[in-house]
Motif scaffolding. Sequence first.
Motif, PDB file in Angstrom:
ATOM      1  N   ILE A  31       8.819   5.005  -7.883  1.00 33.26           N
ATOM      2  CA  ILE A  31       8.007   3.877  -7.862  1.00 33.26           C
ATOM      3  C   ILE A  31       7.781   3.314  -7.347  1.00 33.26           C
ATOM      4  CG2 ILE A  31       7.647   1.900  -9.584  1.00 33.26           C
ATOM      5  CD1 ILE A  31       7.535   3.355 -12.026  1.00 33.26           C
ATOM      6  N   LYS A  32       9.239   3.102  -6.153  1.00 32.94           N
ATOM      7  CA  LYS A  32       9.904   1.986  -5.465  1.00 32.94           C
ATOM      8  C   LYS A  32       8.765   2.898  -3.970  1.00 32.94           C
ATOM      9  CE  LYS A  32      12.000  -1.263  -4.877  1.00 32.94           C
ATOM     10  NZ  LYS A  32      11.821  -2.722  -5.264  1.00 32.94           N
ATOM     11  N   ALA A  33       9.178   3.700  -4.098  1.00 33.31           N
ATOM     12  CA  ALA A  33       8.833   4.810  -3.354  1.00 33.31           C
ATOM     13  C   ALA A  33       7.444   4.480  -2.411  1.00 33.31           C
ATOM     14  CB  ALA A  33       9.645   6.366  -2.962  1.00 33.31           C
ATOM     15  N   GLY A  34       6.243   4.945  -3.853  1.00 37.18           N
ATOM     16  CA  GLY A  34       5.214   4.471  -3.852  1.00 37.18           C
ATOM     17  C   GLY A  34       4.159   3.499  -3.157  1.00 37.18           C
ATOM     18  N   CYS A  35       4.630   2.152  -4.205  1.00 43.50           N
ATOM     19  CA  CYS A  35       4.658   0.914  -4.087  1.00 43.50           C
ATOM     20  C   CYS A  35       5.085   1.298  -2.279  1.00 43.50           C
ATOM     21  CB  CYS A  35       5.356   0.175  -4.508  1.00 43.50           C
ATOM     22  SG  CYS A  35       5.024  -0.647  -6.472  1.00 43.50           S
ATOM     23  N   ILE A  36       6.220   1.022  -2.255  1.00 43.23           N
ATOM     24  CA  ILE A  36       6.139   0.942  -0.366  1.00 43.23           C
ATOM     25  C   ILE A  36       5.470   2.124   0.951  1.00 43.23           C
ATOM     26  CG2 ILE A  36       7.987   1.236   1.724  1.00 43.23           C
ATOM     27  CD1 ILE A  36       9.997   0.959  -0.458  1.00 43.23           C
ATOM     28  N   LEU A  37       5.047   2.992   0.478  1.00 42.48           N
ATOM     29  CA  LEU A  37       3.753   4.090   1.161  1.00 42.48           C
ATOM     30  C   LEU A  37       2.878   3.691   1.270  1.00 42.48           C
ATOM     31  CD1 LEU A  37       5.797   7.872   0.526  1.00 42.48           C
ATOM     32  CD2 LEU A  37       5.812   6.727   3.012  1.00 42.48           C
ATOM     33  N   GLY A  38       2.024   2.982  -0.666  1.00 43.42           N
ATOM     34  CA  GLY A  38       1.151   3.123  -0.421  1.00 43.42           C
ATOM     35  C   GLY A  38       0.767   1.770   0.620  1.00 43.42           C
ATOM     36  N   ARG A  39       1.370   0.700   0.378  1.00 50.38           N
ATOM     37  CA  ARG A  39       1.331  -0.538   1.492  1.00 50.38           C
ATOM     38  C   ARG A  39       1.250   0.298   2.407  1.00 50.38           C
ATOM     39  NH1 ARG A  39       5.313  -3.824  -1.617  1.00 50.38           N
ATOM     40  NH2 ARG A  39       6.590  -2.518  -0.198  1.00 50.38           N
ATOM     41  N   HIS A  40       1.908   1.078   3.243  1.00 48.60           N
ATOM     42  CA  HIS A  40       1.577   1.190   4.347  1.00 48.60           C
ATOM     43  C   HIS A  40       0.397   2.579   4.900  1.00 48.60           C
ATOM     44  CE1 HIS A  40       4.853  -0.460   4.804  1.00 48.60           C
ATOM     45  NE2 HIS A  40       5.770  -0.762   5.601  1.00 48.60           N
ATOM     46  N   ILE A  41      -0.144   3.557   4.007  1.00 44.58           N
ATOM     47  CA  ILE A  41      -0.638   4.483   3.958  1.00 44.58           C
ATOM     48  C   ILE A  41      -2.104   4.060   3.482  1.00 44.58           C
ATOM     49  CG2 ILE A  41      -1.195   7.298   3.585  1.00 44.58           C
ATOM     50  CD1 ILE A  41       1.769   7.354   3.836  1.00 44.58           C
ATOM     51  N   THR A  42      -2.486   4.603   3.848  1.00 43.87           N
ATOM     52  CA  THR A  42      -4.875   4.433   2.596  1.00 43.87           C
ATOM     53  C   THR A  42      -5.069   5.462   2.909  1.00 43.87           C
ATOM     54  OG1 THR A  42      -5.548   4.020   5.185  1.00 43.87           O
ATOM     55  CG2 THR A  42      -4.077   1.965   4.073  1.00 43.87           C
ATOM     56  N   SER A  43      -4.475   6.486   2.285  1.00 46.37           N
ATOM     57  CA  SER A  43      -5.290   7.965   2.759  1.00 46.37           C
ATOM     58  C   SER A  43      -5.324   7.885   0.557  1.00 46.37           C
ATOM     59  CB  SER A  43      -4.725   8.680   2.849  1.00 46.37           C
ATOM     60  OG  SER A  43      -5.769  10.320   2.576  1.00 46.37           O
ATOM     61  N   GLN A  44      -5.908   8.141  -0.172  1.00 47.64           N
ATOM     62  CA  GLN A  44      -5.423   8.686  -1.331  1.00 47.64           C
ATOM     63  C   GLN A  44      -5.667  10.076  -1.362  1.00 47.64           C
ATOM     64  OE1 GLN A  44      -8.880   6.454  -3.886  1.00 47.64           O
ATOM     65  NE2 GLN A  44      -6.802   4.763  -4.138  1.00 47.64           N
ATOM     66  N   LYS A  45      -5.870  10.790  -0.452  1.00 46.92           N
ATOM     67  CA  LYS A  45      -5.451  12.885  -0.374  1.00 46.92           C
ATOM     68  C   LYS A  45      -4.653  12.757  -0.532  1.00 46.92           C
ATOM     69  CE  LYS A  45      -9.136  14.475   2.888  1.00 46.92           C
ATOM     70  NZ  LYS A  45      -9.647  15.070   3.896  1.00 46.92           N
ATOM     71  N   LEU A  46      -2.945  11.554  -0.758  1.00 46.96           N
ATOM     72  CA  LEU A  46      -1.698  11.835  -0.522  1.00 46.96           C
ATOM     73  C   LEU A  46      -1.954  11.981  -2.429  1.00 46.96           C
ATOM     74  CD1 LEU A  46       0.864  12.238  -0.175  1.00 46.96           C
ATOM     75  CD2 LEU A  46       1.642   9.870   0.699  1.00 46.96           C
ATOM     76  N   SER A  47      -2.536  11.257  -2.762  1.00 48.30           N
ATOM     77  CA  SER A  47      -2.033  10.974  -4.261  1.00 48.30           C
ATOM     78  C   SER A  47      -3.203  12.424  -5.247  1.00 48.30           C
ATOM     79  CB  SER A  47      -3.067   9.862  -4.771  1.00 48.30           C
ATOM     80  OG  SER A  47      -2.305   9.776  -6.156  1.00 48.30           O
ATOM     81  N   LYS A  48      -3.934  12.488  -4.684  1.00 43.03           N
ATOM     82  CA  LYS A  48      -4.391  13.371  -5.394  1.00 43.03           C
ATOM     83  C   LYS A  48      -3.657  15.093  -4.797  1.00 43.03           C
ATOM     84  CE  LYS A  48      -8.662  14.629  -7.452  1.00 43.03           C
ATOM     85  NZ  LYS A  48      -8.564  14.619  -8.825  1.00 43.03           N
ATOM     86  N   ASN A  49      -3.463  15.232  -3.468  1.00 43.59           N
ATOM     87  CA  ASN A  49      -2.593  16.324  -3.361  1.00 43.59           C
ATOM     88  C   ASN A  49      -0.878  16.239  -4.074  1.00 43.59           C
ATOM     89  OD1 ASN A  49      -4.340  17.143  -1.355  1.00 43.59           O
ATOM     90  ND2 ASN A  49      -3.170  16.178   0.127  1.00 43.59           N
ATOM     91  N   LEU A  50      -0.451  14.670  -4.391  1.00 40.96           N
ATOM     92  CA  LEU A  50       0.623  15.355  -5.256  1.00 40.96           C
ATOM     93  C   LEU A  50       0.647  15.704  -6.438  1.00 40.96           C
ATOM     94  CD1 LEU A  50       3.861  14.527  -4.914  1.00 40.96           C
ATOM     95  CD2 LEU A  50       3.248  12.343  -6.116  1.00 40.96           C
ATOM     96  N   GLU A  51      -0.825  15.120  -7.082  1.00 40.29           N
ATOM     97  CA  GLU A  51      -1.000  15.591  -8.137  1.00 40.29           C
ATOM     98  C   GLU A  51      -1.132  16.781  -8.546  1.00 40.29           C
ATOM     99  OE1 GLU A  51      -4.315  13.753 -10.730  1.00 40.29           O
ATOM    100  OE2 GLU A  51      -4.278  11.943  -9.223  1.00 40.29           O
TER     101      GLU A  51
END
Length: 193
Positions: free
Chosen positions: A156-176
């Motif tokens: 959760i901590k890492a996701g919040c930090i990376l999300g603020r710096h990366i704007t692509s939601q493709k990473l989210s889909k690939n991680l799922e």
Amino acid sequence: MGILMIVFLTFAATADSFIIAFNYGIKKVIISNSSNFFISFLCLCGTLFSMFIGKTLGGFVSAEMADIIGSIVLVGFAVYMLFNTVYSDKKGEHQYTQDPSVVDKDNSKVIELRESLLIGIFLSINNMGMGIGAGIAGMSVSVTPLICAAASFIFIKAGCILGRHITSQKLSKNLEMFSAVLVLLLGIMGFFN
């Protein structure tokens, strides 16, 4: 069960924590530390509960049969995860993962303790299938939930930090997708123990 299987299960079970936090981070919403601890605690409770159910169910069959049943449950859950990843409709359960305004009722851009309850319940319910399968397969009920809770907090901590710096939601889909494949591998590995 080996440490590798616990690592696979932990990553697969807590990947959703990262995905939610990452999607919230993209929208500049922060999950506070107290909320993160609470969410991780709920994940620990949900994992522990579901693993106890699995362990109890596994106690009615031989160790070999428990491994097979646990593996079948994990493979089935992985197929379900893959299906949801490929054919998600962004409604229902995905509202919590994609749209922080569903949880952030006061629009403060911070998920506070009382608001984190929905996320924690969603993640706990989401992990029940894996927990039951892992319990049936004989994974450590004392160690696995603790590791999952710690990993959830970190993700959760890492996701919040990376999300603020990366704007692509493709990473989210690939991680799922990656998470579902890990659960599938975990289930397949269980057939060969």
